[in-house]
Design a protein around this motif. Structure first.
Motif, PDB file in Angstrom:
ATOM      1  N   UNK A  71       0.791  -1.224   0.000  1.00 61.03           N
ATOM      2  CA  UNK A  71       0.000   0.000   0.000  1.00 61.03           C
ATOM      3  C   UNK A  71       0.826   1.280   0.000  1.00 61.03           C
ATOM      4  N   UNK A  72       2.138   1.216   0.287  1.00 63.84           N
ATOM      5  CA  UNK A  72       2.949   2.427   0.274  1.00 63.84           C
ATOM      6  C   UNK A  72       3.488   2.745  -1.113  1.00 63.84           C
ATOM      7  N   UNK A  73       3.106   1.960  -2.142  1.00 63.32           N
ATOM      8  CA  UNK A  73       3.541   2.238  -3.512  1.00 63.32           C
ATOM      9  C   UNK A  73       2.969   3.565  -3.995  1.00 63.32           C
ATOM     10  N   UNK A  74       3.762   4.289  -4.816  1.00 64.24           N
ATOM     11  CA  UNK A  74       3.294   5.549  -5.394  1.00 64.24           C
ATOM     12  C   UNK A  74       2.628   5.344  -6.752  1.00 64.24           C
ATOM     13  N   UNK A  75       2.615   4.125  -7.256  1.00 64.45           N
ATOM     14  CA  UNK A  75       2.036   3.848  -8.568  1.00 64.45           C
ATOM     15  C   UNK A  75       0.513   3.855  -8.497  1.00 64.45           C
ATOM     16  N   UNK A  76      -0.113   3.880  -9.683  1.00 64.40           N
ATOM     17  CA  UNK A  76      -1.570   3.993  -9.758  1.00 64.40           C
ATOM     18  C   UNK A  76      -2.142   2.800 -10.515  1.00 64.40           C
ATOM     19  N   UNK A  77      -2.461   1.735  -9.832  1.00 66.92           N
ATOM     20  CA  UNK A  77      -2.962   0.538 -10.505  1.00 66.92           C
ATOM     21  C   UNK A  77      -4.320   0.727 -11.146  1.00 66.92           C
ATOM     22  N   UNK A  78      -5.116   1.681 -10.654  1.00 60.10           N
ATOM     23  CA  UNK A  78      -6.441   1.878 -11.244  1.00 60.10           C
ATOM     24  C   UNK A  78      -6.333   2.379 -12.682  1.00 60.10           C
TER      25      UNK A  78
END
Length: 213
Positions: free
Chosen positions: A131-138
């Motif tokens: 959850x601390x990832x800065x990426x945007x999976x949506x």
């Protein structure tokens, strides 16, 4: 020069520059999907309980691969998406041309028709880092759903994205003006038993909606 968009690098700004797309904030969009009637067996409840117990102390430190192997994979295998000509696929490449732009890339997970190669993708899961990832999976998921709509020549596609312990489900719709509307569900916490049950039942709803052929 041919315009190309990769799932791995796509942003919402890029998507919206190619096709009109906006979010619809309305939880009622998921009513039919989430009200699927499915009674969990005692064995399934035991499986989900054990899955939480095994992973809850470590999930926040999992890498993407660890998250996939230790939590997501066992859950998806328990659902067992083999049905008729459909099955699940990992790390397969799909593509489609949308408004003179080629959308393509490897998909983390999808349910699609096919024997040796996937055809007609039906459902996607974008697995992601903790959850601390800065990426945007949506955004990646929306691009994949657009490809599914293009390949199937349909008006709707469904999927989910995962960040660490949290799952969100998504519906993308294409309207008569060739614009796209998307809806995102509430988050489901995979290490809370009642919410993991809901995730599992929502996935069973997808499996049971698969055509028989």
């Amino acid at each position: 020069m041919e315009n190309r968009i990769s799932f791995a690098n796509v942003s919402f700004k890029q998507l919206n520059a190619i096709v009109p797309i906006k979010q619809v904030i309305d939880e009622r969009k998921f009513e039919d999907w989430f009200k699927f009637s499915y009674e969990l067996s005692a064995a399934e409840v035991d499986f989900l309980t054990a899955l939480i117990k095994k992973n809850k102390s470590y999930i926040n430190s999992y890498s993407e691969e660890e998250l996939k192997i230790k939590l997501i994979g066992p859950l998806l295998n328990k659902v067992n998406f083999f049905k008729g000509a459909f099955r699940d696929w990992y790390e397969r490449t799909i593509s489609a041309e949308i408004n003179d732009t080629i959308f393509s890339g490897k998909v983390d997970y999808m349910v699609a028709k096919g024997f040796k190669e996937p055809e007609l993708p039906y459902f996607f899961i974008q697995e992601f880092k903790p959850s601390f990832s800065n990426s945007l999976p949506d955004d990646q998921l929306l691009a994949e759903l657009m490809v599914a709509i293009a390949q199937n020549r349909t008006k709707e596609a469904k999927g989910a994205y995962i960040q660490g312990r949290y799952w969100n489900f998504a519906i993308l719709e294409k309207d008569e003006s060739n614009s796209y509307l998307y809806s995102l569900s509430q988050s489901f916490d995979a290490i809370q038993l009642e919410e993991l049950k809901a995730i599992y039942i929502n996935l069973q709803a997808v499996k049971h909606s698969l055509p028989d052929t």
